[in-house]
Design a protein around this motif. Structure first.
Motif, PDB file in Angstrom:
ATOM      1  N   GLN A 450       0.816  -1.208   0.000  1.00 56.50           N
ATOM      2  CA  GLN A 450       0.000   0.000   0.000  1.00 56.50           C
ATOM      3  C   GLN A 450       0.854   1.263   0.000  1.00 56.50           C
ATOM      4  OE1 GLN A 450      -2.262  -0.981   3.468  1.00 56.50           O
ATOM      5  NE2 GLN A 450      -3.523  -2.489   2.385  1.00 56.50           N
ATOM      6  N   VAL A 451       1.991   1.242   0.718  1.00 54.10           N
ATOM      7  CA  VAL A 451       2.918   2.378   0.679  1.00 54.10           C
ATOM      8  C   VAL A 451       3.454   2.555  -0.734  1.00 54.10           C
ATOM      9  CG1 VAL A 451       5.191   3.194   1.430  1.00 54.10           C
ATOM     10  CG2 VAL A 451       3.563   2.311   3.112  1.00 54.10           C
ATOM     11  N   SER A 452       3.802   1.450  -1.381  1.00 56.15           N
ATOM     12  CA  SER A 452       4.281   1.518  -2.772  1.00 56.15           C
ATOM     13  C   SER A 452       3.216   2.120  -3.683  1.00 56.15           C
ATOM     14  CB  SER A 452       4.649   0.112  -3.268  1.00 56.15           C
ATOM     15  OG  SER A 452       5.710  -0.429  -2.514  1.00 56.15           O
ATOM     16  N   GLY A 453       1.948   1.737  -3.433  1.00 56.37           N
ATOM     17  CA  GLY A 453       0.849   2.287  -4.232  1.00 56.37           C
ATOM     18  C   GLY A 453       0.697   3.779  -4.031  1.00 56.37           C
ATOM     19  N   LEU A 454       0.812   4.229  -2.797  1.00 59.92           N
ATOM     20  CA  LEU A 454       0.720   5.666  -2.499  1.00 59.92           C
ATOM     21  C   LEU A 454       1.838   6.441  -3.175  1.00 59.92           C
ATOM     22  CD1 LEU A 454      -0.266   5.556   1.282  1.00 59.92           C
ATOM     23  CD2 LEU A 454      -1.634   6.586  -0.551  1.00 59.92           C
ATOM     24  N   VAL A 455       3.062   5.909  -3.102  1.00 66.45           N
ATOM     25  CA  VAL A 455       4.209   6.591  -3.718  1.00 66.45           C
ATOM     26  C   VAL A 455       4.036   6.651  -5.233  1.00 66.45           C
ATOM     27  CG1 VAL A 455       6.695   6.448  -4.143  1.00 66.45           C
ATOM     28  CG2 VAL A 455       5.793   5.979  -1.860  1.00 66.45           C
ATOM     29  N   LYS A 456       3.584   5.562  -5.811  1.00 60.78           N
ATOM     30  CA  LYS A 456       3.388   5.517  -7.272  1.00 60.78           C
ATOM     31  C   LYS A 456       2.353   6.544  -7.723  1.00 60.78           C
ATOM     32  CE  LYS A 456       2.309   2.311 -11.041  1.00 60.78           C
ATOM     33  NZ  LYS A 456       1.936   0.905 -11.385  1.00 60.78           N
ATOM     34  N   LEU A 457       1.270   6.648  -6.955  1.00 64.24           N
ATOM     35  CA  LEU A 457       0.237   7.623  -7.306  1.00 64.24           C
ATOM     36  C   LEU A 457       0.703   9.055  -7.042  1.00 64.24           C
ATOM     37  CD1 LEU A 457      -2.906   5.778  -5.863  1.00 64.24           C
ATOM     38  CD2 LEU A 457      -2.392   6.168  -8.289  1.00 64.24           C
ATOM     39  N   SER A 458       1.580   9.241  -6.056  1.00 62.21           N
ATOM     40  CA  SER A 458       2.081  10.585  -5.727  1.00 62.21           C
ATOM     41  C   SER A 458       2.954  11.151  -6.828  1.00 62.21           C
ATOM     42  CB  SER A 458       2.882  10.551  -4.422  1.00 62.21           C
ATOM     43  OG  SER A 458       2.069  10.181  -3.337  1.00 62.21           O
ATOM     44  N   GLU A 459       3.628  10.283  -7.573  1.00 65.08           N
ATOM     45  CA  GLU A 459       4.577  10.772  -8.581  1.00 65.08           C
ATOM     46  C   GLU A 459       3.936  10.999  -9.945  1.00 65.08           C
ATOM     47  OE1 GLU A 459       7.611   8.110  -9.917  1.00 65.08           O
ATOM     48  OE2 GLU A 459       6.375   6.319  -9.594  1.00 65.08           O
ATOM     49  N   GLN A 460       2.679  10.591 -10.113  1.00 62.44           N
ATOM     50  CA  GLN A 460       2.074  10.770 -11.430  1.00 62.44           C
ATOM     51  C   GLN A 460       1.707  12.243 -11.649  1.00 62.44           C
ATOM     52  OE1 GLN A 460      -1.673   9.114 -12.410  1.00 62.44           O
ATOM     53  NE2 GLN A 460      -2.648   9.573 -10.458  1.00 62.44           N
ATOM     54  N   THR A 461       1.963  12.709 -12.853  1.00 59.07           N
ATOM     55  CA  THR A 461       1.709  14.123 -13.179  1.00 59.07           C
ATOM     56  C   THR A 461       0.407  14.314 -13.943  1.00 59.07           C
ATOM     57  OG1 THR A 461       3.042  13.876 -15.198  1.00 59.07           O
ATOM     58  CG2 THR A 461       4.177  14.682 -13.214  1.00 59.07           C
ATOM     59  N   GLY A 462      -0.199  13.223 -14.368  1.00 53.56           N
ATOM     60  CA  GLY A 462      -1.436  13.330 -15.152  1.00 53.56           C
ATOM     61  C   GLY A 462      -2.622  13.806 -14.341  1.00 53.56           C
ATOM     62  N   GLU A 482       8.747   1.004  11.934  1.00 55.38           N
ATOM     63  CA  GLU A 482       8.125   0.211  10.875  1.00 55.38           C
ATOM     64  C   GLU A 482       7.852   1.059   9.626  1.00 55.38           C
ATOM     65  OE1 GLU A 482       7.159   0.389  13.991  1.00 55.38           O
ATOM     66  OE2 GLU A 482       7.428  -1.655  14.771  1.00 55.38           O
ATOM     67  N   ILE A 483       7.344   2.286   9.831  1.00 52.67           N
ATOM     68  CA  ILE A 483       7.045   3.148   8.687  1.00 52.67           C
ATOM     69  C   ILE A 483       8.338   3.547   7.965  1.00 52.67           C
ATOM     70  CG2 ILE A 483       6.181   5.435   8.005  1.00 52.67           C
ATOM     71  CD1 ILE A 483       3.968   3.434   8.543  1.00 52.67           C
ATOM     72  N   ILE A 484       9.385   3.838   8.724  1.00 55.17           N
ATOM     73  CA  ILE A 484      10.671   4.205   8.106  1.00 55.17           C
ATOM     74  C   ILE A 484      11.171   3.073   7.220  1.00 55.17           C
ATOM     75  CG2 ILE A 484      13.114   4.618   8.607  1.00 55.17           C
ATOM     76  CD1 ILE A 484      12.195   6.273  11.034  1.00 55.17           C
ATOM     77  N   GLN A 485      11.034   1.831   7.694  1.00 58.27           N
ATOM     78  CA  GLN A 485      11.476   0.680   6.894  1.00 58.27           C
ATOM     79  C   GLN A 485      10.650   0.555   5.607  1.00 58.27           C
ATOM     80  OE1 GLN A 485      14.123  -1.291   7.383  1.00 58.27           O
ATOM     81  NE2 GLN A 485      14.609   0.068   9.119  1.00 58.27           N
ATOM     82  N   LEU A 486       9.369   0.910   5.694  1.00 59.24           N
ATOM     83  CA  LEU A 486       8.513   0.835   4.506  1.00 59.24           C
ATOM     84  C   LEU A 486       8.827   1.952   3.507  1.00 59.24           C
ATOM     85  CD1 LEU A 486       5.014   0.006   6.109  1.00 59.24           C
ATOM     86  CD2 LEU A 486       6.604  -1.564   4.999  1.00 59.24           C
ATOM     87  N   LEU A 487       9.226   3.138   4.017  1.00 58.08           N
ATOM     88  CA  LEU A 487       9.455   4.286   3.138  1.00 58.08           C
ATOM     89  C   LEU A 487      10.847   4.306   2.508  1.00 58.08           C
ATOM     90  CD1 LEU A 487       7.758   7.186   5.166  1.00 58.08           C
ATOM     91  CD2 LEU A 487       6.922   6.129   3.061  1.00 58.08           C
ATOM     92  N   ARG A 488      11.844   3.757   3.194  1.00 61.41           N
ATOM     93  CA  ARG A 488      13.231   3.873   2.721  1.00 61.41           C
ATOM     94  C   ARG A 488      13.436   3.443   1.263  1.00 61.41           C
ATOM     95  NH1 ARG A 488      16.832   2.043   8.004  1.00 61.41           N
ATOM     96  NH2 ARG A 488      16.932   4.149   8.947  1.00 61.41           N
ATOM     97  N   PRO A 489      12.840   2.336   0.817  1.00 62.26           N
ATOM     98  CA  PRO A 489      13.061   1.938  -0.595  1.00 62.26           C
ATOM     99  C   PRO A 489      12.541   2.968  -1.605  1.00 62.26           C
ATOM    100  CG  PRO A 489      12.148   0.119   0.690  1.00 62.26           C
ATOM    101  CD  PRO A 489      12.027   1.338   1.538  1.00 62.26           C
ATOM    102  N   HIS A 490      11.731   3.927  -1.139  1.00 65.66           N
ATOM    103  CA  HIS A 490      11.085   4.873  -2.059  1.00 65.66           C
ATOM    104  C   HIS A 490      11.651   6.289  -1.938  1.00 65.66           C
ATOM    105  CE1 HIS A 490       8.136   1.692  -2.729  1.00 65.66           C
ATOM    106  NE2 HIS A 490       7.959   1.615  -1.414  1.00 65.66           N
ATOM    107  N   TYR A 491      12.732   6.493  -1.176  1.00 63.61           N
ATOM    108  CA  TYR A 491      13.226   7.851  -0.933  1.00 63.61           C
ATOM    109  C   TYR A 491      13.606   8.571  -2.227  1.00 63.61           C
ATOM    110  CZ  TYR A 491      13.321   7.460   4.184  1.00 63.61           C
ATOM    111  OH  TYR A 491      12.972   7.353   5.515  1.00 63.61           O
ATOM    112  N   ILE A 492      14.227   7.895  -3.153  1.00 60.32           N
ATOM    113  CA  ILE A 492      14.649   8.551  -4.404  1.00 60.32           C
ATOM    114  C   ILE A 492      13.415   8.991  -5.194  1.00 60.32           C
ATOM    115  CG2 ILE A 492      15.774   8.198  -6.634  1.00 60.32           C
ATOM    116  CD1 ILE A 492      17.776   6.380  -5.218  1.00 60.32           C
ATOM    117  N   THR A 493      12.427   8.079  -5.312  1.00 57.92           N
ATOM    118  CA  THR A 493      11.186   8.417  -6.037  1.00 57.92           C
ATOM    119  C   THR A 493      10.469   9.572  -5.352  1.00 57.92           C
ATOM    120  OG1 THR A 493      10.937   6.123  -6.751  1.00 57.92           O
ATOM    121  CG2 THR A 493       8.982   7.526  -6.875  1.00 57.92           C
TER     122      THR A 493
END
Length: 566
Positions: A450-462, A482-493
């Motif tokens: 779900q965190v990955s889904g939120l990040v993916k939707l956050s980066e869309q410009t459409g 726990e949240i930090i561990q979930l967010l770390r893979p997405h810091y660059i995005t």
């Protein structure tokens, strides 16, 4: 309206066709023997037309090929039989048409309609019943042009059959009217003389007659003009009374007709003018029917009426929520959607919310979100209902105790949902996170996917608003281990979309970017990534612009707010 039928009407027509085939089956089995005997009978020789060859009276009915059934000789023979004054000869032609209607797979030639009209004017009721049944069968199978039938004047003898007093003849005539009314161009002609006889038959104590009349009235509600005439003729009280019928099909037809009428707001005063909330009470009762299609149709009718706040309050007083919850638990999505739509309308009126919460509506919403995570309609209305009901402390507490949060988060990763639906889901989640206990609950509940889904939707410009909604949710997550561990893979995005936010001229995006960076800096890994990055450079640019704006405002000594609002 288009000549095509909706799913319900198509099913009803198929049911009628099955019924008619069952009625005709006995004729089909015996027809060869009957006509073999007719061809041997001496009464055929007594026809006044001596040029009428006896061999033609068999009409070649032992042949099933359509070219033989519909040839010119058959037409001439049928015309003579129909024009005869002898009922037995007329019945010969009527039974031929019955056989034809059961076996014909192609359109009936226009010329073959003339004998049908003559037979409908027969003085023999049995002939009329047989030919009218044949006509129903031909109309059901679309073997006959409905417009041509009306132009020929076929409606006159059909309407006369209403007055025959024979239940079978009345059923056949009602079915003919219903089929003819399915063509919009025919409805005007049907309105002139057909309404009053139909209303009389609708009050019949014979269930098949009542059913056929209700079916015919239903088809007449599919045109705005004919619907208006129906209402003026006093059809509404009749349809409301039919809701109490012991026949489930009569209930369905009358409820569907009322649903069509209720879709036009100008008819609401007449619908609600029957004393003691009789219509609303009847529809709420029908929602509890064991026949689920009737329950769903009653719900749709109430939904059309519920745009009025007063009606909503009356529905709540009539305990409409319990049958709605029952409908929500059905396995048929279209019925679930009807109940959800009505509940969504009820929850939009704040005075209803406490009662809805006490009835456990949010618990049902959580269940629905988990079991229909790919249905846009169900998720859309569920999100609206949760948003409406969570506006109070009582509602927020109820969300905490149900599966609503996890259901909404699960919807984020459904590939079948449109951006419009995701907008409602993320807006609902954003609204819920303004309450600290729910923010903590969401932070504990959210998964890696779900965190990955939120990040993916956050980066869309459409869709910037959807992007904003998702980024807001991320910005409000509590930075636990726990949240930090979930967010770390997405810091660059995340850095990439935050850079876009900071460059946006809309201040709300800039503010969101700053708030998110402040939250993420609680993790040393993100602080390291931020150092000397383009994102940090842009952050200082925003800071410098803000300082410059503040300095310029001080120079011009802005007017005090108290001067603007004395």
């Amino acid at each position: 309206m288009a000549s095509g039928f909706c799913e319900n009407c198509s099913r009803l027509l198929k049911d009628v066709a099955v019924h008619l085939r069952r009625v005709c089956r006995e004729f089909g089995q015996k027809i060869s023997d009957v006509f073999r005997e007719l061809s041997q009978c001496t009464c055929i020789r007594n026809t006044p037309d001596r040029s009428f060859p006896r061999r033609k009276t068999t009409l070649h009915l032992l042949h099933d090929h359509e070219t033989q059934l519909l040839n010119q000789e058959s037409l001439q023979t049928l015309s003579r039989l129909a024009a005869s004054e002898k009922p037995d000869l007329q019945m010969t032609a009527a039974v031929y048409y019955l056989h034809l209607s059961h076996n014909l797979t192609s359109p009936l030639p226009d010329a073959f309609m003339e004998p049908i009209l003559a037979l409908l004017f027969s003085s023999d009721l049995d002939v009329q019943k047989t030919i009218s049944l044949s006509l129903v069968n031909l109309l059901v199978k679309n073997n006959v042009c409905k417009e041509l039938a009306i132009e020929m004047g076929i409606l006159i003898p059909i309407l006369e059959l209403f007055q025959s007093g024979d239940p079978t003849a009345q059923c056949h005539s009602c079915a003919c009217v219903a089929m003819l009314a399915s063509s919009e161009s025919n409805r005007d002609a049907l309105m002139v003389d057909g309404i009053i006889p139909l209303l009389v038959l609708a009050r019949s104590y014979d269930p098949p007659v009542q059913q056929s009349a209700a079916w015919a009235l239903l088809h007449l509600t599919q045109s705005d003009w004919s619907m208006r005439i129906l209402c003026q003729a006093g059809t509404i009280p009749v349809l409301v009374l039919l809701l109490q019928s012991s026949d489930s099909e009569v209930q369905f037809y009358s409820c569907t007709a009322l649903c069509n009428i209720a879709a036009v707001q100008e008819h609401h005063p007449k619908l609600l003018s029957i004393g003691g909330n009789y219509l609303l009470k009847s529809l709420v009762t029908l929602m509890s029917s064991s026949v689920q299609k009737n329950s769903a149709q009653a719900c749709r009718c109430l939904q059309n009426l519920s745009k009025n706040v007063l009606i909503q309050e009356q529905l709540m007083e009539l305990d409409c929520v319990l049958p709605l919850k029952t409908l929500l638990k059905t396995s048929t999505p279209v019925w679930t959607k009807s109940a959800l739509t009505l509940l969504s309308a009820l929850s939009s009126h704040p005075p209803n919310n406490e009662a809805l919460l006490n009835e456990g509506v949010l618990d049902v919403m959580g269940h629905l979100l988990h079991h229909h995570c790919s249905s846009s309609v169900i998720i859309t209305h569920s999100s609206k209902i949760i948003t409406n009901l969570s506006s109070s402390c009582m509602g927020q507490q109820a969300v905490m105790e149900t599966q609503c949060l996890s259901g909404l988060l699960g919807a984020l990763v459904s590939p079948a949902l449109s951006d419009e639906t995701l907008m409602l889901v993320t807006s609902c989640l954003h609204n819920l996170m303004t309450w600290d206990p729910l923010k903590s609950k969401l932070s504990e509940t959210v998964t890696s996917e779900q965190v990955s889904g939120l990040v993916k939707l956050s980066e869309q410009t459409g869709n910037l608003q959807l992007s904003y909604n998702c980024a807001v949710i991320i910005s409000k997550l509590e930075m636990t281990g726990e949240i930090i561990q979930l967010l770390r893979p997405h810091y660059i995005t995340m850095s990439e979309y935050l850079l876009v936010f900071l460059k946006n001229k809309d201040v709300k995006f800039q503010h969101l970017g700053i708030v998110t960076i402040f939250n993420l800096k609680k993790d040393g890994d993100f602080s390291t990534l931020l150092a000397n990055s383009e994102l940090e450079v842009q952050l200082w640019k925003v800071h410098a612009q803000t300082e410059e704006t503040r300095r310029l405002l001080l120079m011009i000594q802005p007017i005090s707010p108290s001067c603007l609002n004395p």
